[in-house]
Each structure stands twice: as structure tokens, then as C-alpha cells.
Design an enzyme around this catalytic site. Structure first.
Site, PDB file in Angstrom:
ATOM      1  N   ALA A 167     -20.041  26.608 -98.414  1.00 20.06           N
ATOM      2  CA  ALA A 167     -20.577  25.789 -97.334  1.00 20.06           C
ATOM      3  C   ALA A 167     -20.822  24.397 -97.914  1.00 20.06           C
ATOM      4  O   ALA A 167     -20.075  23.960 -98.783  1.00 20.06           O
ATOM      5  CB  ALA A 167     -21.847  26.404 -96.797  1.00 20.06           C
ATOM      6  N   THR A 168     -21.855  23.712 -97.457  1.00 15.56           N
ATOM      7  CA  THR A 168     -22.127  22.361 -97.945  1.00 15.56           C
ATOM      8  C   THR A 168     -22.285  22.340 -99.464  1.00 15.56           C
ATOM      9  O   THR A 168     -23.112  23.057-100.011  1.00 15.56           O
ATOM     10  CB  THR A 168     -23.419  21.836 -97.296  1.00 15.56           C
ATOM     11  OG1 THR A 168     -23.388  22.162 -95.915  1.00 15.56           O
ATOM     12  CG2 THR A 168     -23.526  20.343 -97.459  1.00 15.56           C
ATOM     13  N   GLN A 169     -21.471  21.508-100.116  1.00 17.64           N
ATOM     14  CA  GLN A 169     -21.592  21.368-101.566  1.00 17.64           C
ATOM     15  C   GLN A 169     -22.303  20.075-101.935  1.00 17.64           C
ATOM     16  O   GLN A 169     -22.780  19.921-103.048  1.00 17.64           O
ATOM     17  CB  GLN A 169     -20.193  21.372-102.197  1.00 17.64           C
ATOM     18  CG  GLN A 169     -19.439  22.652-101.971  1.00 17.64           C
ATOM     19  CD  GLN A 169     -20.034  23.795-102.765  1.00 17.64           C
ATOM     20  OE1 GLN A 169     -20.078  23.753-103.990  1.00 17.64           O
ATOM     21  NE2 GLN A 169     -20.505  24.812-102.069  1.00 17.64           N
TER      22      GLN A 169
END
Lengths: 264, 287, 275
Positions: free
Chosen positions: C32-34
Site C-alpha cells: 500500500a502507501t510506501q
């Protein structure tokens, strides 16, 4: 009593727009022993008559704590009450975990109201056969709610449900103006007197058959509010209260003819 | 009800040979037994009012509200089976919320009425459910302002694509009434419940549906709504009642586009003090 | 040449070589969001005797690009609390919408109560409404859950308002669900640059309880200036909010005043310096 075509399930309206199954469920509430609730400006009180199946059996509990700040009194099918009580406990706990506060009592009561309404609109379900009095304190002070099998929930100043509860309600109506300013002990005594009104002749309040539950929110002088968590009192803890209302006739209407009428 | 006993009225969703769904008609009966609800759509807002029959002296006065907020700009009042009304409102709130989730903007009154009309109608389709025992009146004020998208953080481009048509107006006060069948119409003035006939007669005397739009102001409508509830109340037959009402205006009016910001709940004895009561309201509205 | 329909519109293998699909990463974990994309920098806040002051500048950066210069990162909640967001701006927007729904939900219950405001104090916020402490608890559960889903909301959040004892409340929660409370708080660069300054005035709760509103606002404005001097992702336009029992005063278009860049001359070690 005669059967009619419209009372088989809760998804059929009668030609008058009634739902008989729901009305019958309300009858189940009247089978339960009587419970009384009163709220003042500072406290919410529940009192109840417990029944035992036979001389040697234990008494069925009538008052249940839900969370620190809320408790219920039940009249009707105890096992249905347990379903609702478990649900309420979970909701309160969840609310406390997520927001770090007492769940507002109205929110809680409306949740079980919605839950019960579903059971009156879908085939294969049945209404809950139990009525509740929900007493609690939240940021807005003490509250008393009535819950009916129809899903109807209403905030009351005082109320009684269960067998022969009409007599208790009559007592409460006569004294309704006094409750707001009652202190803790007075409120409990009013509850017990209302309860006595509903007793069958020859029966009286005993330490075995009487339960008292109290929650409070008392404003201190510095403006802060001190919350008294909901607590149920049984057995020797209620002795003093029972004795304090043993012989008094303060409860207007006690002993009058109407006291002998049957539950309508 | 000559068809009672023919068996076509024993289950929902069944047509009788002459094309009626009796269970829906019976649900309407439940509505007709409930306290009167009315809605008035006026020039600059909407008023909702309901006659709450006091079923017990032990009820906490003014505590049990019947008019519910669905979104900031939307209110619902209903007559009939109150738990069904609570369910209706729960659903309406879900609809309003999911609309915001999807479109990042408040749901319009018309769209909410449409969604809820569809929901009610679905409960006439199956034998496994019963119709709603309520008729609901939905009132709202769709913003006339240029509404930002929910969660917008900056002001966005001042010009360019997505521009608006000059002089075009949108939004305003709206009123809908939804029946157990799922049928709904927009109204200038709506009434349901026990006293609907008397209330309708009074509503029709008001200038609500003229060609130039209603001339009645919100302030006048609030007074009329209170009066109509009293007129519709049958003193001889009914028990005491509480009048509950609320109103909504646009962003430039007294409620600043939000419903429930101002609310009134008075007991039956206020009837004699009607004049005083009205003045109290005026003060509030000039806030 | 390949005339099959599958090849229409595609780069020709004989000209460009076979398509290199390696970047598509057919295997490997789902991610997901890195990292945050469009970001806001510091949020700072300090308690004073009657409430809390919070400030954040109006910049949303895209990497080092000053992309949006009118972004409001302080959000009032129910006109009793303020939430300040550092970190990813789209996650902030998500949270703002979420809080908006929460506020609408609160209104359902609140308006149906007969005693909406305390009898003795007409200005007191309605009893029973979610206060800043409740809101912070909620946000911390939300952030912690998202982190455990390995899909964090990439923000550092400050929540200001009042707790259930009506005392000024200030606390933070970040993308990991870490919570912290202190008389003064700052996120991002502010934690390094502004916090030491604020601590000079409010090292302890007792110090904060002596601070006046004017003093607190002055300290915060001073900190915003220092942050603009030293934080390359900051802006001289900012928002400032003061939460008191009377409500939230939010000003979203403040300009840093009386800047003095004289100190910049003495800075050595990078840039186009000849000496």
C-alpha cells in the site's frame, strides 16, 4: 382468545394496521415480575421483584449491570434479555475503547430499538419477548428509558413494567413531581413503594425477592461531576431500605381499592 | 374492505384480482392512526412540525424527539409506527452518508427522497417483509452557495474548465412526502397522520403554490405550522400532546443552512399562551 | 511485420525489442502507501491557561516543489476542537471527510437532547458532545488500525481542545498510531526547531497554565517565523487557530511579519559561497 388470520407472523398487517405478533410479544412482558425505574436530577434507580420457580430454587435475577454507567431491569423472557444485554455490553465496551468515554444512554437504547424493530418487519423472525428499563448516567446526567418489544424506546421520568405494573405506575404518576429533587435514598424508597403497590396480597418485599440498582452523577461544588457507577444491591444490602418503607403509608394510594385490580 | 376474507390480504406483495396490494393499504391504516405531521415549503425555507400524543404522564417532557436530522441540511418527520420511523431514519442517514462518500458533496433533498422512496417500495415487493407503517415527510434546503467539495483544502483554480453559467441559480427549499407504497411526490405543503384532512384544508389556504413561488416567509410558516398542528388536534378524542417543530433556511437565513439548529418543543398547555409562544420564536429567528 | 490484432498499436518488437515486463512485479508482497506524495510540513501547538493555540503554514509540497500555496491544514471539529495535519495531503482530505461524517453523526444525538448546553454556562459546549480527548482517542485507534493493516494514513496529527474535566487538551498521533501529549507539541521539522522554543515558555503543565493567550500566540508566531527561516518546505503564509471555551477562532490567511534575513549572510558551508 381466538385466533385470527392476521396474527401468525410479524410481517402481516391486520386491516386496522396492527401487527398482532408484536402486540402478543408485549403480553410476554406482562408475564414477567414487576420492575420499577425512576430518575432524579442526580440519580437513576431501578428496583425489582425477583421470582423463584419453587421454594427451594434460587431467585431469577432482574437487574443487570451493562457498563460502569448503565444498568437494565428486565421483564419477560430472560433469555431474550440476555441477548440484548450482551449486545449492549459489547456496544458500551466498544464505545469506551474507541472514544474513551461512557456511551450516551440514548444512543445505546436506540441501538437496541433498531435491533428490535428489524425483528418486527421480517418473516422468520419474532419480536423480542422482553421489556427493559434502562437506567444510566452520561455527560448529560441521569436517564431512564423504557424499551418495548416493538422497538419503541422512550425516555421516562419514572416507569414500571411487568405483572401488575399498572399499580406501580399509578403510584409513580401521583408522585411524579417529587422525583426530580429527590436524593439517592428518597428515590430508592419511592421505587420500593411503587414496587409494593404491585405486590399480590399477602406478599411483601423481602431481602430475598428485592433488588435495587443505582447509578448517579452528583455535581460537586467546584462544578465537576462525580459519577457513581451502576451497582446492584441484593440480600442484606437492601435490608435497610426495605425496613425504611415497611410500614409507612407515605405512598399515597396504598391500600386503596384500585390496588386490587388486575393488570389490564 | 369488501375483500377481507378473500385471502388476498394475508400476505405482502400479493395482488388482489382488482390489482390492489392490501397489505400496503393496511400499512396506510397504521399511518392514519398516528399523530399528525406536516411540512411547509415556503419562500426561504422549510418547516416541519409534528403532534406528539402524550401516551403516559410518566414520559419525560420534551425528551423524546420525533423530528430527526439526516444530514446537516435535511430533516425528516413521520406519522405512524415510531420504530419503523426510526428504521427509516437510520436508512436515510446511511444513504446521506454513502452519497457523501461517493460524490464528496451533500445529497440533495430530491435524491434522498428518491433513494428512500425506492427503499420503501422494496418493502412492498416480497412476502418475507412487511411494508413500512409510516408516511415520512422529508424537508431540506439544498445549498444555493457554491459548495466546495468535502475535504477540499485549497481554493482551486479561479477560472478555466468547470466554470459556472452566469446567473444560473440552484438549490433552495424542498419538501417531499413518501408513503408506505414507496410513492413520493414533491409538495408545497404536506400533511399526514390522524389530522391530515384538517391540516390539508389549512395548508391549502396558505399561499404556497402560486405561479411566482410561495410568498409565505419562513417566519410566517413557523407560526402557521404551529397553528395547523393545534387545529388538526382533536381535543375531544385525543389525549394531551406536545408540539415539536423545526425549520431550516438557506445559509443567509436564521438557521444558516443547518436543520435542527433551532427547535421547539412545547406542551399542550401552550395553546392558551399561543401569542407569547409566537413571540418567543420570533426572537429566536432573528438570531 | 506482425499483423495480428493483438499487436495493433503496440511498439514493434523488431524495432524496440521485446517488452520488458520486469517492473510489473508479478510476485512479491502486496504493497500500500510506501511514502507520502503531496505533503504538508510542521504543525505546532502550545497550551495556555484558557486553551490551546495551533498553527501550520498553508503549503502543500510535491517533493521539493512548492506545489499548492493555499492549503488549509487546520480543521475545526464541532467548533470545540481543532485538528492539525502534517504529512500526506490526500490522506488529510480523507480524514477530514471522515471527521465531517463523525461530526454529522454527533449532531444526530446531540440535537435530540433536551438540555443541550449546561444550565449555568450558556457558552459551554453542549454536554455529551465528543471533546478533543475523545476525538484524539478515536483518531489514535484509527491510525493504529491502519498501520496494522500495513496501509497507514501518512500523517502526523495534533488535536487541540478540552478534555472531559474541561482542562485544555493537546495531544498528537502519527502514522504509526503513536500517541503523545505535552504542554507544547510540534510535528515534522517543528519538533526540532519549534519545540525547544516553545518549551522555554511552557516546559511543564504548570508553566502552560500561567501563559496568557497573547503570550502563547506570540510564541507560536515566533516559531512559525523560525520554521520559515530554516525549513525549506515551509511558507510564510500560515493558519493559526485559538481554541478556548468560547469556541475556535481560526484565521487561515496570516502572513509572517517582520522577517529579518540578516542571519542568512553568516551561514556558511553550502550554496554558491566564495569565501
Amino acid at each position: 382468545m381466538f385466533r385470527n388470520n392476521y396474527d401468525n407472523d410479524s410481517v402481516t398487517f391486520s386491516p386496522q394496521g396492527r401487527i398482532f405478533q408484536v402486540e402478543y410479544a408485549a403480553e410476554a412482558v406482562k408475564q414477567g415480575s414487576v420492575v420499577v425505574g425512576i430518575a432524579s436530577k442526580t440519580h437513576a434507580v431501578l428496583v425489582a421483584i425477583k421470582r423463584n420457580a419453587e421454594e427451594l430454587s434460587s431467585y431469577q435475577k432482574k437487574l443487570f449491570p451493562i457498563d460502569e454507567h448503565v444498568g437494565i431491569a428486565i421483564a419477560g423472557l430472560t433469555s431474550d434479555a440476555r441477548v440484548l444485554s450482551n449486545f449492549m455490553k459489547q456496544q458500551c465496551l466498544g464505545h469506551r475503547l474507541t472514544y474513551g468515554r461512557n456511551m450516551p444512554v440514548r444512543t445505546l437504547v436506540e441501538m437496541i430499538g433498531s435491533k428490535a424493530q428489524i425483528n418486527t418487519q421480517h418473516y422468520g423472525k419474532r419480536p423480542y419477548g422482553v421489556g427493559l428499563l434502562v437506567a444510566g448516567v452520561d455527560d448529560q446526567g441521569p436517564h431512564l428509558f423504557e424499551f418495548q418489544p416493538s422497538g419503541m424506546t422512550e425516555e421516562m421520568v419514572a416507569f414500571a413494567i411487568g405483572a401488575r405494573s399498572q399499580m406501580a405506575r399509578t403510584y409513580l404518576e401521583k408522585n411524579i413531581d417529587k422525583f426530580a429533587d429527590c436524593d439517592r435514598e428518597e428515590l430508592i424508597r419511592h421505587g420500593l413503594r411503587a414496587l409494593k403497590e404491585s405486590l399480590v396480597q399477602d406478599r411483601e418485599l423481602t431481602v430475598d425477592n428485592t433488588s435495587v440498582g443505582v447509578a448517579g452523577a452528583v455535581k460537586a461544588d467546584d462544578g465537576s461531576t462525580k459519577v457513581e457507577p451502576f451497582k446492584v444491591y441484593d440480600q442484606q444490602d437492601v435490608t435497610a431500605w426495605i425496613e425504611s418503607v415497611a410500614d409507612d403509608k407515605e405512598g399515597a394510594g396504598a391500600g386503596e381499592g384500585e390496588g386490587m385490580e388486575v393488570d389490564p | 374492505m369488501t375483500s377481507i376474507g378473500t385471502g388476498y390480504d394475508l400476505a405482502n406483495s400479493i395482488f388482489s384480482p382488482d390489482g390492489r396490494n392490501f397489505q400496503v393499504e393496511y400499512a396506510v391504516k397504521a399511518v392514519e392512526n398516528g399523530g399528525t405531521s406536516i411540512g411547509i415549503r415556503c419562500k426561504d425555507g422549510v418547516v416541519l412540525a409534528v403532534e406528539k400524543i402524550v401516551t403516559s404522564k410518566l414520559l419525560k417532557p420534551g425528551a423524546n424527539k420525533r423530528i430527526a436530522t439526516v444530514d446537516r441540511h435535511l430533516g425528516v418527520v413521520y406519522s405512524g409506527m415510531i420504530p419503523d420511523g426510526r428504521h427509516f431514519i437510520d436508512r436515510a442517514r446511511d444513504e446521506a452518508r454513502s452519497w457523501r462518500d461517493t460524490f464528496k458533496t451533500p445529497i440533495s433533498t430530491a435524491d434522498l427522497a428518491s433513494r428512500m422512496g425506492g427503499y420503501m417500495q422494496a418493502y412492498t415487493l416480497y412476502q418475507s417483509v412487511r411494508p413500512f407503517g409510516i408516511t415520512a415527510i422529508v424537508g431540506g434546503f439544498d445549498s444555493t452557495e457554491e459548495a466546495p467539495v468535502d475535504g477540499e483544502v485549497g481554493s482551486g483554480p479561479a477560472c478555466g474548465a468547470g466554470g459556472k453559467v452566469a446567473g444560473k441559480t440552484h438549490g433552495g427549499p424542498f419538501l417531499y412526502m413518501i408513503e408506505p407504497s414507496g410513492l413520493y411526490w414533491g409538495y408545497y405543503g404536506a400533511a399526514t397522520g390522524k389530522g391530515r384532512q384538517a391540516a390539508k384544508a389549512e395548508l391549502e389556504k396558505l399561499d404556497l403554490g402560486g405561479p411566482g413561488g410561495p410568498t409565505l416567509t419562513l417566519e410566517q410558516a413557523v407560526k402557521e405550522a404551529a397553528r395547523i398542528i393545534y387545529v388538526a388536534h382533536d381535543d375531544s378524542k385525543d389525549k394531551e400532546f406536545e408540539l415539536e417543530m423545526t425549520w431550516i433556511s438557506g445559509a443567509d437565513g436564521p438557521t444558516k443552512g443547518c436543520i435542527g439548529r433551532e427547535r421547539l418543543s412545547v406542551g399542550e398547555k401552550a395553546l392558551d399562551e399561543d401569542e407569547d409562544e409566537e413571540e418567543g420564536k420570533e426572537e429566536k429567528m432573528e438570531e | 511485420m506482425d499483423h495480428r490484432p493483438q499487436a495493433w498499436g503496440r511498439p514493434r518488437d523488431d524495432v524496440y525489442g521485446a517488452y520488458d515486463a520486469s517492473y510489473l512485479q508479478s510476485g512479491g508482497p502486496k504493497t500500500a502507501t510506501q511514502s507520502p506524495i503531496v505533503t504538508g510540513t510542521s504543525v505546532i501547538a502550545i497550551k495556555f491557561k484558557d486553551g490551546v493555540v495551533m498553527a501550520a503554514d498553508n503549503l502543500a509540497s510535491y517533493g521539493s516543489l512548492a506545489r499548492f500555496t493555499d492549503v488549509k491544514r487546520l480543521r475545526p471539529f464541532l467548533s470545540t476542537s481543532v485538528v492539525g495535519f502534517g504529512g500526506d495531503v490526500s490522506d488529510m482530505q480523507f480524514l477530514t471527510r471522515h471527521l465531517n461524517e463523525l461530526a454529522i453523526d454527533e449532531a444526530y444525538e446531540h440535537e435530540s437532547s433536551p438540555t443541550s448546553s449546561s444550565e449555568d454556562d450558556p457558552n459551554a459546549p453542549p454536554a455529551g458532545q465528543l471533546n478533543a480527548a475523545n476525538l484524539h482517542k478515536y483518531l489514535s485507534k484509527l491510525m493504529y488500525r491502519r498501520r496494522n493493516d500495513f496501509d497507514p494514513l501518512w500523517n502526523q496529527i495534533l488535536v487541540a481542545g478540552f478534555d472531559s474535566a474541561s482542562a485544555p487538551f493537546l495531544a498528537s498521533v502519527d502514522l504509526r498510531g503513536t500517541t503523545f501529549t505535552s504542554p507544547s507539541l510540534a510535528t515534522g521539522f517543528g519538533a526540532m526547531l519549534a519545540q525547544p522554543i516553545m518549551r522555554r515558555y511552557a516546559a511543564t503543565e504548570a508553566d502552560a497554565a500561567r501563559l496568557t493567550r497573547e503570550e502563547a500566540v506570540k510564541v507560536v508566531k515566533e516559531c512559525m517565523k523560525v520554521l520559515f527561516y530554516r525549513d525549506a518546505r515551509s511558507l510564510d503564509r500560515y493558519s493559526i487557530a485559538v481554541v478556548t471555551k468560547d469556541g475556535v477562532e481560526l484565521s487561515e490567511d496570516e502572513q509572517l511579519e517582520r522577517q529579518s534575513w540578516a542571519f542568512a549572510e553568516r551561514i556558511k558551508g553550502y550554496g554558491t559561497q566564495t569565501v
